[in-house]
Design an enzyme around this catalytic site. Structure first.
Site, PDB file in Angstrom:
ATOM      1  CE  LYS A  72     -35.287  16.744   0.614  1.00 28.31           C
ATOM      2  NZ  LYS A  72     -33.897  16.240   0.568  1.00 28.31           N
ATOM      3  CG  HIS A  74     -37.703  17.633   3.885  1.00 30.67           C
ATOM      4  ND1 HIS A  74     -38.548  16.723   3.308  1.00 30.67           N
ATOM      5  CD2 HIS A  74     -36.778  16.907   4.582  1.00 30.67           C
ATOM      6  CE1 HIS A  74     -38.152  15.493   3.624  1.00 30.67           C
ATOM      7  NE2 HIS A  74     -37.091  15.570   4.400  1.00 30.67           N
TER       8      HIS A  74
HETATM    9  P1  NAD Z   1     -25.917  21.167   3.259  1.00 31.31           P
HETATM   10  O1  NAD Z   1     -26.005  22.015   2.034  1.00 31.31           O
HETATM   11  O2  NAD Z   1     -26.093  21.820   4.598  1.00 31.31           O
HETATM   12  O3  NAD Z   1     -24.487  20.416   3.287  1.00 31.31           O
HETATM   13  C1  NAD Z   1     -23.820  19.918   2.166  1.00 31.31           C
HETATM   14  C2  NAD Z   1     -22.338  20.243   2.378  1.00 31.31           C
HETATM   15  O4  NAD Z   1     -21.554  19.613   1.355  1.00 31.31           O
HETATM   16  C3  NAD Z   1     -22.035  21.754   2.313  1.00 31.31           C
HETATM   17  O5  NAD Z   1     -21.372  22.152   3.511  1.00 31.31           O
HETATM   18  C4  NAD Z   1     -21.092  21.865   1.115  1.00 31.31           C
HETATM   19  O6  NAD Z   1     -20.104  22.850   1.333  1.00 31.31           O
HETATM   20  C5  NAD Z   1     -20.461  20.477   1.112  1.00 31.31           C
HETATM   21  N1  NAD Z   1     -19.782  20.142  -0.148  1.00 31.31           N
HETATM   22  C6  NAD Z   1     -20.158  20.415  -1.423  1.00 31.31           C
HETATM   23  N2  NAD Z   1     -19.208  19.991  -2.292  1.00 31.31           N
HETATM   24  C7  NAD Z   1     -18.229  19.436  -1.548  1.00 31.31           C
HETATM   25  C8  NAD Z   1     -16.969  18.829  -1.867  1.00 31.31           C
HETATM   26  N3  NAD Z   1     -16.557  18.696  -3.145  1.00 31.31           N
HETATM   27  N4  NAD Z   1     -16.208  18.361  -0.854  1.00 31.31           N
HETATM   28  C9  NAD Z   1     -16.590  18.479   0.428  1.00 31.31           C
HETATM   29  N5  NAD Z   1     -17.786  19.071   0.795  1.00 31.31           N
HETATM   30  C10 NAD Z   1     -18.567  19.536  -0.189  1.00 31.31           C
HETATM   31  O7  NAD Z   1     -26.973  19.987   3.041  1.00 31.31           O
HETATM   32  P2  NAD Z   1     -27.541  18.949   4.120  1.00 31.31           P
HETATM   33  O8  NAD Z   1     -28.862  19.416   4.636  1.00 31.31           O
HETATM   34  O9  NAD Z   1     -26.469  18.591   5.101  1.00 31.31           O
HETATM   35  O10 NAD Z   1     -27.859  17.700   3.161  1.00 31.31           O
HETATM   36  C11 NAD Z   1     -26.857  17.114   2.358  1.00 31.31           C
HETATM   37  C12 NAD Z   1     -27.448  15.934   1.588  1.00 31.31           C
HETATM   38  O11 NAD Z   1     -27.864  14.912   2.504  1.00 31.31           O
HETATM   39  C13 NAD Z   1     -28.694  16.268   0.765  1.00 31.31           C
HETATM   40  O12 NAD Z   1     -28.679  15.507  -0.431  1.00 31.31           O
HETATM   41  C14 NAD Z   1     -29.839  15.832   1.668  1.00 31.31           C
HETATM   42  O13 NAD Z   1     -31.025  15.553   0.976  1.00 31.31           O
HETATM   43  C15 NAD Z   1     -29.231  14.587   2.253  1.00 31.31           C
HETATM   44  N6  NAD Z   1     -29.846  14.109   3.506  1.00 31.31           N
HETATM   45  C16 NAD Z   1     -29.959  12.769   3.639  1.00 31.31           C
HETATM   46  C17 NAD Z   1     -30.445  12.227   4.824  1.00 31.31           C
HETATM   47  C18 NAD Z   1     -30.457  10.729   4.992  1.00 31.31           C
HETATM   48  O14 NAD Z   1     -30.837  10.233   6.062  1.00 31.31           O
HETATM   49  N7  NAD Z   1     -30.019   9.965   3.983  1.00 31.31           N
HETATM   50  C19 NAD Z   1     -30.825  13.081   5.869  1.00 31.31           C
HETATM   51  C20 NAD Z   1     -30.691  14.458   5.700  1.00 31.31           C
HETATM   52  C21 NAD Z   1     -30.177  14.965   4.518  1.00 31.31           C
END
Ligand code: NAD
Length: 268
Positions: free
Chosen positions: A160, A156
């Protein structure tokens, strides 16, 4: 039309989800939530996602948009997701959870909402990965007890925060279950120094973090004389986002319960 709000809308997945909801003819974007106190409050969600104005602006409180939304899509962090589950339980909303990296305590807390909220919880929302899980179940059943070593290798992007990926762990769980093994006992997550030879039953994990890799998983079944590799490579976050929107439309019609992407896709 399913009225969707995206939590963490300013994140990598959040912005991609804005695109995916806009492209979906069965869903409409009803809100986007950013971190409390964020400078992005009031910013148009379309502009945040590079699509031009959509007329829906970012807020930092779910309460503010509770009446407008049916389903939350949450790709944030474990504690944020648990707070959003409580909100859904209190307000009769549904939720699609993509957040990974939950510890055992957090997973137990999440599971505690299964009788109060219709939720889809999946470490990977892509159709391809969920089909791959089925292939792994079959391969593990055929090979796992026949002298083939099972190793999971995932890669990744450099941002991450959890490892191994939720998808890699899910792959391990599916294979362990189909072989009557327990991942907590047979999973090997670290090899360093004089760690000795490999045992027959272990399921090994290796993690790569580099550059902008969206998500790659290979499961290797190796024995003397041959090796089978099953690989999934995601080249765009859109594959996860489209799956999440599909799950949101699906969960809008479900009773309280904890569902997987296998349920959404009818793969069970
Ligand atoms: P990222 O850090 O780019 O985004 C996370 C966002 O959440 C940030 O913008 C942050 O400001 C926001 N956030 C934090 N606290 C918050 C709150 N209280 N209220 C509103 N927003 C808040 O991360 P990402 O790459 O987008 O990944 C996010 C999660 O999704 C991770 O756990 C990742 O592993 C997971 N993910 C899952 C899949 C899937 O298919 N299930 C795919 C990709 C990523």
């Amino acid at each position: 039309m399913t009225r969707i709000a995206i939590v963490g809308v300013a994140g990598r997945m959040g912005r991609t989800l804005v695109n995916a909801v806009q492209q979906d003819t069965g869903a409409t974007l009803a809100g986007g939530i950013v971190e409390p106190g964020s400078s992005l409050v009031g910013v148009d969600l379309g502009e945040l996602a590079g699509l031009g104005r959509l007329g829906v602006t970012a807020v930092d409180s779910l309460e503010a948009i509770a009446d407008d939304i049916e389903v939350l899509i949450d790709f944030t962090a474990p504690q944020v997701t648990l707070a959003n589950l409580a909100f859904c339980a209190d307000h009769g909303k549904r939720i699609v959870i993509g957040t990974t990296g939950m510890n055992d305590e957090e997973l137990t807390a999440l599971d505690g909402f299964r009788d109060r909220v219709p939720m889809v919880f999946a470490p990977n929302m892509s159709v391809g990965v969920n089909l791959t899980l089925k292939l792994l179940e079959t391969a593990a059943q055929a090979l796992g007890d026949e002298g083939y070593d099972i190793e999971v290798i995932e890669a990744h992007h450099r941002h991450k925060v959890d490892a191994p990926s939720g998808t890699a762990l899910k792959m391990g769980e599916v294979m362990a279950e189909s072989l009557g093994r327990n991942l907590k006992e047979h999973g090997v997550f670290e090899r360093v120094g004089q760690c000795g030879p490999r045992s027959g039953k272990e399921i090994g994990f290796a993690t790569v973090r580099a550059g902008d890799i969206v998500g790659e998983h290979t499961v290797m079944f190796a024995t003397e004389g041959e090796r089978i590799e099953i690989t999934h490579k995601a080249s765009s976050r859109m594959t996860f986002a489209k799956g999440a929107v599909r799950a949101a439309r699906w969960v809008a019609g479900q009773a309280n319960g904890r569902y997987s992407m296998q349920d959404v896709l009818g793969l069970d």
